[in-house]
Design an enzyme around this catalytic site. Structure first.
Site: not given
Length: 296
Positions: A191, A204
């Site tokens: 990401s 995360y």
């Protein structure tokens, strides 16, 4: 590569732009209630036979990026086994329909990749169905926004994020590698958060940084076995995870230079490319699909 209409489109206006309606769903979220509806490439992705005869395993293939990748792989000629959670059976049926509509085999497996034995059973099922695993896509992930910072991140949440995003990837890669032939590949979903972490997604983002390191290290470890390992680093993408885990969907994606989130269909071509022979000289690479956010 993906559009039946080959006229170039302005990427700024090619897909819906915020503001979006405010919307909230319980985890894990579902595609149906989303407004605007996500685009997985249902009417646009056109295959070219780039993965003909391949067998792919995709975690989190029931919706979002996973569904778009499953659809694209099927239209490129691959059979697809994908995972989903128990609450996602309806979503999984739709992904299976799209794969089978493309003329390929779809195998939906309810699997919690936080459990080592379930990962082992998943790999066994794939080998039973296909005889091998040509492509492993470690895509399933968990996040939960905590605007109040580290004090609000419970040990339970931290464990869930780590086990879903890292342990599952580790176990599945380790277990699948003996069944991946030369020319096969592993593709991990990292990401933009790996490089530009948002404070409310601390745990995360931590896992996404680790996925970059894992990808580059594993790629060097298995290169002599003829297996390539790469990753895709999406920016904001309009998937069910967003209304299920983010406090505000109205302006989601507005922060990207393109001024909007990606649709899942815009991520799939990167996963197709990395799995195909066109990427035969590419390993240990991260494809940044961030909507213009510069990354290292």
């Amino acid at each position: 590569m993906t559009a039946k209409n080959h006229d170039a489109r302005d990427p700024v206006t090619a897909h819906p732009r915020p503001d979006f309606p405010d919307q909230d769903q319980p985890h894990p979220g579902w595609t149906g209630p989303m407004d605007p509806p996500p685009d997985h490439g249902e009417t646009s992705y056109e295959g070219r036979g780039l993965l003909a005869g391949r067998a792919a395993v995709i975690t989190g293939g029931d919706s979002g990026i996973g569904r778009a990748v499953a659809l694209a792989y099927a239209r490129e000629g691959a059979d697809v086994l994908f995972t989903h959670l128990p609450e996602e059976e309806d979503e999984a049926r739709e992904t299976s329909r799209l794969v089978e509509e493309a003329g390929r085999k779809a195998v939906a497996v309810c699997c919690d990749i936080r459990e080592e034995e379930q990962c082992r059973a998943l790999v066994g099922r794939a080998v039973e169905e296909f005889g091998r695993i040509d492509i492993l896509v470690n895509n399933a992930a968990y996040q939960m926004s905590q605007p109040d910072g580290i004090a609000a991140i419970s040990t339970e949440q931290f464990d869930r994020v780590m086990k879903t995003n890292l342990y599952g990837m580790f176990w599945l890669s380790k277990m699948a590698l003996p069944h991946i032939p030369k020319g096969g590949s592993i593709i991990n979903s990292t990401s933009v958060q790996a490089y530009k972490p948002s404070p409310h997604l601390l745990d995360y983002a931590t896992t996404k940084g680790a996925i970059v390191t894992f990808t580059q290290g594993l790629a060097q470890m298995v290169v002599q076995d003829g297996v390539r390992v790469n990753a895709v680093a999406p920016g904001p993408v309009w998937t069910p995870l967003i209304p299920a885990t983010m406090p505000d969907t109205v302006e989601f994606g507005k922060q990207s230079p393109l001024g909007r989130p990606a649709q899942p269909a815009e991520m799939a071509p990167a996963y197709v490319f990395l799995a195909s022979e066109q990427a035969s000289f590419i390993t240990a690479a991260i494809i940044n699909a961030t909507g213009g956010t510069p990354l290292p």
